[in-house]
Design a protein around this motif. Structure first.
Motif, PDB file in Angstrom:
ATOM      1  N   ALA A 117       0.841  -1.199   0.000  1.00 57.36           N
ATOM      2  CA  ALA A 117       0.000   0.000   0.000  1.00 57.36           C
ATOM      3  C   ALA A 117       0.876   1.249   0.000  1.00 57.36           C
ATOM      4  O   ALA A 117       1.959   1.253   0.596  1.00 57.36           O
ATOM      5  CB  ALA A 117      -0.873  -0.008   1.258  1.00 57.36           C
ATOM      6  N   VAL A 140      -5.243   3.786   7.093  1.00 58.68           N
ATOM      7  CA  VAL A 140      -4.684   2.915   8.136  1.00 58.68           C
ATOM      8  C   VAL A 140      -3.534   3.644   8.813  1.00 58.68           C
ATOM      9  O   VAL A 140      -2.629   4.142   8.145  1.00 58.68           O
ATOM     10  CB  VAL A 140      -4.207   1.577   7.530  1.00 58.68           C
ATOM     11  CG1 VAL A 140      -3.753   0.630   8.625  1.00 58.68           C
ATOM     12  CG2 VAL A 140      -5.326   0.928   6.715  1.00 58.68           C
ATOM     13  N   VAL A 152      -1.895  -0.805  15.142  1.00 59.12           N
ATOM     14  CA  VAL A 152      -2.532  -0.577  13.841  1.00 59.12           C
ATOM     15  C   VAL A 152      -3.996  -0.188  14.029  1.00 59.12           C
ATOM     16  O   VAL A 152      -4.726  -0.847  14.768  1.00 59.12           O
ATOM     17  CB  VAL A 152      -2.440  -1.842  12.955  1.00 59.12           C
ATOM     18  CG1 VAL A 152      -3.162  -1.635  11.622  1.00 59.12           C
ATOM     19  CG2 VAL A 152      -0.985  -2.218  12.705  1.00 59.12           C
ATOM     20  N   VAL A 154      -7.403   0.855  11.705  1.00 60.39           N
ATOM     21  CA  VAL A 154      -8.067   1.086  10.420  1.00 60.39           C
ATOM     22  C   VAL A 154      -9.163   2.121  10.700  1.00 60.39           C
ATOM     23  O   VAL A 154     -10.052   1.881  11.520  1.00 60.39           O
ATOM     24  CB  VAL A 154      -8.667  -0.224   9.853  1.00 60.39           C
ATOM     25  CG1 VAL A 154      -9.404   0.045   8.543  1.00 60.39           C
ATOM     26  CG2 VAL A 154      -7.562  -1.263   9.639  1.00 60.39           C
ATOM     27  N   GLU A 180      -1.330   4.879   5.913  1.00 68.55           N
ATOM     28  CA  GLU A 180      -1.226   3.967   4.778  1.00 68.55           C
ATOM     29  C   GLU A 180      -2.566   3.853   4.060  1.00 68.55           C
ATOM     30  O   GLU A 180      -3.622   3.900   4.685  1.00 68.55           O
ATOM     31  CB  GLU A 180      -0.820   2.593   5.351  1.00 68.55           C
ATOM     32  CG  GLU A 180      -0.362   1.614   4.339  1.00 68.55           C
ATOM     33  CD  GLU A 180       0.147   0.336   5.006  1.00 68.55           C
ATOM     34  OE1 GLU A 180       1.277   0.329   5.507  1.00 68.55           O
ATOM     35  OE2 GLU A 180      -0.613  -0.643   5.045  1.00 68.55           O
ATOM     36  N   GLU A 181      -2.465   3.646   2.783  1.00 62.81           N
ATOM     37  CA  GLU A 181      -3.645   3.383   1.942  1.00 62.81           C
ATOM     38  C   GLU A 181      -4.333   2.103   2.444  1.00 62.81           C
ATOM     39  O   GLU A 181      -3.660   1.132   2.796  1.00 62.81           O
ATOM     40  CB  GLU A 181      -3.139   3.177   0.507  1.00 62.81           C
ATOM     41  CG  GLU A 181      -4.116   2.620  -0.473  1.00 62.81           C
ATOM     42  CD  GLU A 181      -3.399   1.979  -1.691  1.00 62.81           C
ATOM     43  OE1 GLU A 181      -4.103   1.582  -2.623  1.00 62.81           O
ATOM     44  OE2 GLU A 181      -2.158   1.870  -1.697  1.00 62.81           O
ATOM     45  N   LEU A 183      -6.176  -1.313   2.052  1.00 59.98           N
ATOM     46  CA  LEU A 183      -6.256  -2.361   1.028  1.00 59.98           C
ATOM     47  C   LEU A 183      -7.448  -3.251   1.318  1.00 59.98           C
ATOM     48  O   LEU A 183      -7.599  -3.734   2.453  1.00 59.98           O
ATOM     49  CB  LEU A 183      -4.985  -3.221   1.044  1.00 59.98           C
ATOM     50  CG  LEU A 183      -3.657  -2.520   0.736  1.00 59.98           C
ATOM     51  CD1 LEU A 183      -2.499  -3.496   0.922  1.00 59.98           C
ATOM     52  CD2 LEU A 183      -3.657  -1.975  -0.695  1.00 59.98           C
ATOM     53  N   GLU A 187      -7.025 -11.637   3.763  1.00 57.69           N
ATOM     54  CA  GLU A 187      -5.671 -11.766   4.305  1.00 57.69           C
ATOM     55  C   GLU A 187      -5.189 -13.206   4.296  1.00 57.69           C
ATOM     56  O   GLU A 187      -5.955 -14.130   4.581  1.00 57.69           O
ATOM     57  CB  GLU A 187      -5.645 -11.258   5.748  1.00 57.69           C
ATOM     58  CG  GLU A 187      -5.607  -9.769   5.841  1.00 57.69           C
ATOM     59  CD  GLU A 187      -5.446  -9.304   7.276  1.00 57.69           C
ATOM     60  OE1 GLU A 187      -6.424  -8.702   7.774  1.00 57.69           O
ATOM     61  OE2 GLU A 187      -4.395  -9.542   7.892  1.00 57.69           O
ATOM     62  N   MET A 268      -2.414  -9.071   1.719  1.00 64.06           N
ATOM     63  CA  MET A 268      -3.814  -8.838   1.377  1.00 64.06           C
ATOM     64  C   MET A 268      -3.953  -9.239  -0.085  1.00 64.06           C
ATOM     65  O   MET A 268      -3.242  -8.717  -0.943  1.00 64.06           O
ATOM     66  CB  MET A 268      -4.170  -7.352   1.573  1.00 64.06           C
ATOM     67  CG  MET A 268      -5.644  -7.080   1.464  1.00 64.06           C
ATOM     68  SD  MET A 268      -6.601  -7.828   2.823  1.00 64.06           S
ATOM     69  CE  MET A 268      -6.588  -6.522   4.033  1.00 64.06           C
ATOM     70  N   LEU A 277       1.021  -6.467   3.569  1.00 63.78           N
ATOM     71  CA  LEU A 277       0.593  -5.643   4.699  1.00 63.78           C
ATOM     72  C   LEU A 277       1.775  -5.438   5.627  1.00 63.78           C
ATOM     73  O   LEU A 277       1.952  -4.383   6.225  1.00 63.78           O
ATOM     74  CB  LEU A 277      -0.511  -6.344   5.490  1.00 63.78           C
ATOM     75  CG  LEU A 277      -1.859  -6.511   4.806  1.00 63.78           C
ATOM     76  CD1 LEU A 277      -2.773  -7.353   5.669  1.00 63.78           C
ATOM     77  CD2 LEU A 277      -2.482  -5.149   4.551  1.00 63.78           C
ATOM     78  N   GLU A 278       2.540  -6.491   5.794  1.00 64.26           N
ATOM     79  CA  GLU A 278       3.661  -6.432   6.736  1.00 64.26           C
ATOM     80  C   GLU A 278       4.546  -7.646   6.524  1.00 64.26           C
ATOM     81  O   GLU A 278       4.145  -8.628   5.894  1.00 64.26           O
ATOM     82  CB  GLU A 278       3.134  -6.479   8.183  1.00 64.26           C
ATOM     83  CG  GLU A 278       2.371  -7.770   8.464  1.00 64.26           C
ATOM     84  CD  GLU A 278       2.073  -8.040   9.925  1.00 64.26           C
ATOM     85  OE1 GLU A 278       2.638  -7.368  10.796  1.00 64.26           O
ATOM     86  OE2 GLU A 278       1.284  -8.965  10.178  1.00 64.26           O
TER      87      GLU A 278
HETATM   88  P1  AMP Z   1      -0.216  -5.355  10.523  1.00 71.61           P
HETATM   89  O1  AMP Z   1       0.304  -5.507  11.913  1.00 71.61           O
HETATM   90  O2  AMP Z   1       0.470  -4.330   9.703  1.00 71.61           O
HETATM   91  O3  AMP Z   1      -0.398  -6.678   9.795  1.00 71.61           O
HETATM   92  O4  AMP Z   1      -1.725  -4.890  10.718  1.00 71.61           O
HETATM   93  C1  AMP Z   1      -2.638  -5.563  11.534  1.00 71.61           C
HETATM   94  C2  AMP Z   1      -3.923  -5.764  10.792  1.00 71.61           C
HETATM   95  O5  AMP Z   1      -4.450  -4.513  10.354  1.00 71.61           O
HETATM   96  C3  AMP Z   1      -3.763  -6.566   9.521  1.00 71.61           C
HETATM   97  O6  AMP Z   1      -3.778  -7.930   9.788  1.00 71.61           O
HETATM   98  C4  AMP Z   1      -4.945  -6.103   8.720  1.00 71.61           C
HETATM   99  O7  AMP Z   1      -6.129  -6.754   9.134  1.00 71.61           O
HETATM  100  C5  AMP Z   1      -5.062  -4.653   9.086  1.00 71.61           C
HETATM  101  N1  AMP Z   1      -4.317  -3.802   8.115  1.00 71.61           N
HETATM  102  C6  AMP Z   1      -3.035  -3.412   8.191  1.00 71.61           C
HETATM  103  N2  AMP Z   1      -2.689  -2.666   7.126  1.00 71.61           N
HETATM  104  C7  AMP Z   1      -3.780  -2.575   6.348  1.00 71.61           C
HETATM  105  C8  AMP Z   1      -4.065  -1.936   5.094  1.00 71.61           C
HETATM  106  N3  AMP Z   1      -3.155  -1.197   4.453  1.00 71.61           N
HETATM  107  N4  AMP Z   1      -5.305  -2.086   4.591  1.00 71.61           N
HETATM  108  C9  AMP Z   1      -6.250  -2.815   5.232  1.00 71.61           C
HETATM  109  N5  AMP Z   1      -6.045  -3.419   6.422  1.00 71.61           N
HETATM  110  C10 AMP Z   1      -4.838  -3.316   6.980  1.00 71.61           C
END
Ligand code: AMP
Ligand code: GLY
Length: 436
Positions: A117, A140, A152, A154, A180-181, A183, A187, A268, A277-278
């Protein structure tokens, strides 16, 4: 082979259970748990005590150290134990920044053209507030550093983004904030073992992050998982390996921080393909609990080969049957919860065919009980964490695995127990992404 396993949760229990299938493996866990004490020796050294863990490795000279959680990796435990001349499965502190700093990870993704993103980084909350006035929603917001699942948000509106900024300001790890944009999609967790050069893929798995059914409620560490994820077709797996995993491993090596360990790509997936996403620098939890019962090879040999840079010499086989893990958590989790609740039914659950119960937050203490009419002291399992158990079932079809896992869950009782009722349902009733 003497293995030092760092950690104490359900992930470590499932890894230890699988490692011990090799009769040559003896296990030492730190800090371990009562379940891990049943599989080997345990030493009460905390995962954030890098000096203590290094001293333990110096004393015990394990043939292999496996680091479970991210915190000791980010604190440099793999470097310290490697400096003793001992093989370690787990990245250096520099390489673990791929999980420990989201700003590092995002910049790395851009440097190596990995799909993710779009984002902006803010050092100053006032600047972030300004930017968020004109941002498109949902957006996000992420803390830069490790935040134990609290980093995190949303946000559906500017108001929610302002509330999220206030929450993030309470975290030490949020001196930098990423916007962040958003998405859309589904998942998936994709894992690969690597020694820094060779990549050994692991079957896909899917987590269920929110606490309530139908993906509602706050995010948790994960309330259940299944493997494989039917969403990850062989074609999609090829795309993930070629556009994400291999370029990431090559990128880390090219930057002088070769990555040795488990690379976890949180993806994603949408109709436009997978996006990152990470990254995580370790096995996922509870995904690992749904993966280990499917592992049909010598896990210890594979992880040792990764630690020694000889991964090209080994392979791992996997049971084709699907595995489902339903997490039973303490009432209130991921908010405040109580511990010390006696757990009943573990044996009858584990006696069901294909069922293994992994312990995430369980301790054992002697409690008085009446056995055959006589009052006696009995080792009693007690809840000792937010996520308490990973109740896992391997069966011929996903539907059967789900049914068996829930049958096992039905055998287990503790006060306040909570679990989702829809683990795996998404994969049985696929949506448009599956072409269904
Ligand atoms: P992360 O720790 O970055 O994986 O974020 C935790 C959760 O937040 C993820 O498992 C997603 O469900 C949600 N998430 C993180 N980044 C995004 C994104 N850019 N767009 C949509 N959902 C996100
Ligand atoms: N299950 C999510 C994680 O391990 O980060």
């Amino acid at each position: 082979m003497r293995v030092l396993l760092i950690g104490s949760g359900g992930r470590e229990h499932s890894l230890a259970w699988q490692l011990r299938k090799n009769p040559k493996v003896t296990l030492l866990s730190a800090p371990g748990s009562s379940a891990l004490a049943g599989l080997g020796e345990v030493k009460p050294v905390r995962v954030d005590d890098v000096e203590g863990l290094t001293a333990l490795a110096r004393e015990m000279r394990p043939d292999l150290t496996i680091v479970g959680p991210e915190l000791p990796l980010v604190l440099g435990v793999a470097d310290a134990i490697r400096e003793l001349g001992l093989p370690v499965f787990g990245p250096s502190a520099e390489a673990a920044r791929i999980e420990g700093s989201k700003v590092f990870a995002k910049d790395f993704m851009i440097r190596h053209n990995l799909p993710t993103a779009s984002y902006a980084v803010f050092y100053d909350p006032a600047e972030a507030r300004n930017y968020l006035k004109d941002a498109s929603y949902p957006a996000v917001l992420k803390a830069d550093g490790l935040a134990a699942g609290k980093g995190v948000h949303v946000c559906g509106s500017y108001g929610q983004a302002m509330a999220a900024l206030t929450e993030l300001a309470k975290l030490e790890s949020a001196s930098r904030v990423i916007v962040e944009e958003y998405l859309a999609g589904e998942e998936v967790s994709y894992f690969a073992i690597t020694d820094g050069r060779t990549v050994l893929p692991i079957p896909s798995a899917q987590d269920h992050k929110t606490v309530f059914d139908n993906d509602r409620g706050p995010n948790t560490g994960g309330m259940g998982a299944y493997s494989p994820a039917p969403l990850v077709t062989p074609q999609l797996e090829e795309v993930i390996l070629e556009t994400i995993v291999r370029p990431a491993v090559e990128g880390m090596a090219a930057e002088g921080t070769p990555y040795c360990g488990l690379l976890y790509a949180g993806l994603m997936v949408s109709l436009s393909g997978p996006k990152l996403l990470e990254f995580n620098a370790r096995f996922g939890d509870p995904e690992t609990q749904a993966l280990m019962p499917r592992c049909r090879g010598d896990l210890a040999a594979a992880l040792l080969a990764a630690a020694n840079g000889t991964l090209h010499e080994v392979s791992l086989d996997w049971d084709r049957r699907p595995c489902v893990c339903v997490v039973m958590s303490a009432g209130g989790y991921p908010g405040p919860y109580e511990t010390g609740k006696p757990i009943a039914g573990l044996e009858s659950a584990a006696a069901l065919p294909g069922v293994t119960v992994f312990e995430a937050g369980v301790t054992r203490e002697p409690r008085k009980a009446v056995v055959d009419g006589i009052e006696t002291w009995v080792e009693t399992p007690l809840t000792n964490g937010g996520r308490v158990l990973g109740v896992t079932a391997l069966d011929d079809t996903l539907e059967k695995s789900i049914e068996t896992a829930y049958k096992a869950v039905g055998e287990i009782h503790f006060e306040g127990a909570h679990y989702r009722g829809d683990i795996g349902a998404k994969a049985v009733r696929p949506g448009p992404l599956y072409g269904g």
